[in-house]
Write a protein that holds these residues in place. Structure first.
Motif, PDB file in Angstrom:
ATOM      1  N   GLY A 192       0.882  -1.188  -0.011  1.00 44.05           N
ATOM      2  CA  GLY A 192      -0.080   0.209   0.075  1.00 44.05           C
ATOM      3  C   GLY A 192       0.892   1.279   0.087  1.00 44.05           C
ATOM      4  O   GLY A 192       0.686   2.154  -0.786  1.00 44.05           O
ATOM      5  N   ALA A 193       1.977   1.132   0.657  1.00 43.64           N
ATOM      6  CA  ALA A 193       2.851   2.300   0.831  1.00 43.64           C
ATOM      7  C   ALA A 193       3.419   2.717  -0.581  1.00 43.64           C
ATOM      8  O   ALA A 193       3.379   3.756  -1.154  1.00 43.64           O
ATOM      9  CB  ALA A 193       3.998   2.142   2.016  1.00 43.64           C
ATOM     10  N   SER A 194       3.732   1.563  -1.328  1.00 45.27           N
ATOM     11  CA  SER A 194       4.479   1.674  -2.512  1.00 45.27           C
ATOM     12  C   SER A 194       3.657   2.339  -3.335  1.00 45.27           C
ATOM     13  O   SER A 194       3.953   3.036  -4.281  1.00 45.27           O
ATOM     14  CB  SER A 194       5.217   0.328  -3.160  1.00 45.27           C
ATOM     15  OG  SER A 194       4.171  -0.662  -3.230  1.00 45.27           O
ATOM     16  N   ARG A 195       2.281   1.798  -3.759  1.00 43.11           N
ATOM     17  CA  ARG A 195       1.292   2.585  -4.476  1.00 43.11           C
ATOM     18  C   ARG A 195       1.066   3.934  -4.055  1.00 43.11           C
ATOM     19  O   ARG A 195       0.985   4.856  -5.250  1.00 43.11           O
ATOM     20  CB  ARG A 195       0.009   1.831  -4.510  1.00 43.11           C
ATOM     21  CG  ARG A 195       0.060   0.357  -4.730  1.00 43.11           C
ATOM     22  CD  ARG A 195      -1.352  -0.183  -4.780  1.00 43.11           C
ATOM     23  NE  ARG A 195      -1.141  -1.601  -5.103  1.00 43.11           N
ATOM     24  CZ  ARG A 195      -1.678  -2.653  -4.501  1.00 43.11           C
ATOM     25  NH1 ARG A 195      -2.323  -2.409  -3.367  1.00 43.11           N
ATOM     26  NH2 ARG A 195      -1.464  -3.782  -4.984  1.00 43.11           N
ATOM     27  N   LEU A 196       1.196   4.444  -2.915  1.00 49.09           N
ATOM     28  CA  LEU A 196       1.041   5.910  -2.611  1.00 49.09           C
ATOM     29  C   LEU A 196       2.441   6.600  -3.053  1.00 49.09           C
ATOM     30  O   LEU A 196       2.344   7.729  -3.519  1.00 49.09           O
ATOM     31  CB  LEU A 196       0.762   5.991  -1.276  1.00 49.09           C
ATOM     32  CG  LEU A 196      -0.656   5.672  -0.896  1.00 49.09           C
ATOM     33  CD1 LEU A 196      -0.518   5.845   0.791  1.00 49.09           C
ATOM     34  CD2 LEU A 196      -1.489   6.751  -1.446  1.00 49.09           C
ATOM     35  N   LEU A 197       3.643   6.152  -2.896  1.00 51.41           N
ATOM     36  CA  LEU A 197       4.899   6.746  -3.122  1.00 51.41           C
ATOM     37  C   LEU A 197       5.292   6.676  -4.679  1.00 51.41           C
ATOM     38  O   LEU A 197       6.092   7.746  -4.839  1.00 51.41           O
ATOM     39  CB  LEU A 197       5.926   6.124  -2.318  1.00 51.41           C
ATOM     40  CG  LEU A 197       5.996   6.091  -0.901  1.00 51.41           C
ATOM     41  CD1 LEU A 197       6.750   4.759  -0.113  1.00 51.41           C
ATOM     42  CD2 LEU A 197       6.275   7.417  -0.275  1.00 51.41           C
TER      43      LEU A 197
END
Length: 123
Positions: free
Chosen positions: A21-26
């Motif tokens: 989820g963090a990678s998708r936002l970053l």
């Protein structure tokens, strides 16, 4: 898009155990701010923690290209390559990180990969 707010959300996702989820936002933040090393480093860590090793490698190589003295980027790149089974490629980065900064994790990673390479040469 409020990049700072998205970065905070991504950090929350990462710290809460959701690196995917963090990678998708970053990803869009890195596209918008390609020279922001903190965002790129968190993206590399999110990729690593979610087993997206090619993505982690690309981000870490970009960090090292920008700052060859980034011991942490060398260490995590070495760990990424180690995790991918690319021990010979990993070792120089791990050794460099350990030479730049004394840290138990760095030293242990060097020994682990050296041991693995030693075993594979005798098989």
């Amino acid at each position: 898009m409020d990049l700072l707010e998205e970065y905070r959300r991504a950090t929350f996702f990462f710290e809460s155990g959701d690196p995917l989820g963090a990678s998708r936002l970053l990803e869009p933040i890195v596209e918008a701010e390609p020279h922001n090393t903190a965002v790129r480093q968190l993206l590399a860590r999110a990729y690593f923690n979610s087993a997206q090793l090619a993505g982690a490698e690309a981000q870490l190589r970009a960090l090292i290209e920008h700052d060859p003295s980034d011991h942490y980027a060398h260490h995590v790149l070495g760990r990424t390559l180690e995790r991918a089974g690319r021990f010979r490629e990993a070792l120089p980065h791990l050794r460099l990180a350990a030479a730049m900064k004394r840290h138990d994790d760095y030293t242990e990673a060097v020994h682990r990969v050296e041991e693995w390479l030693g075993k594979s040469e005798h098989e």
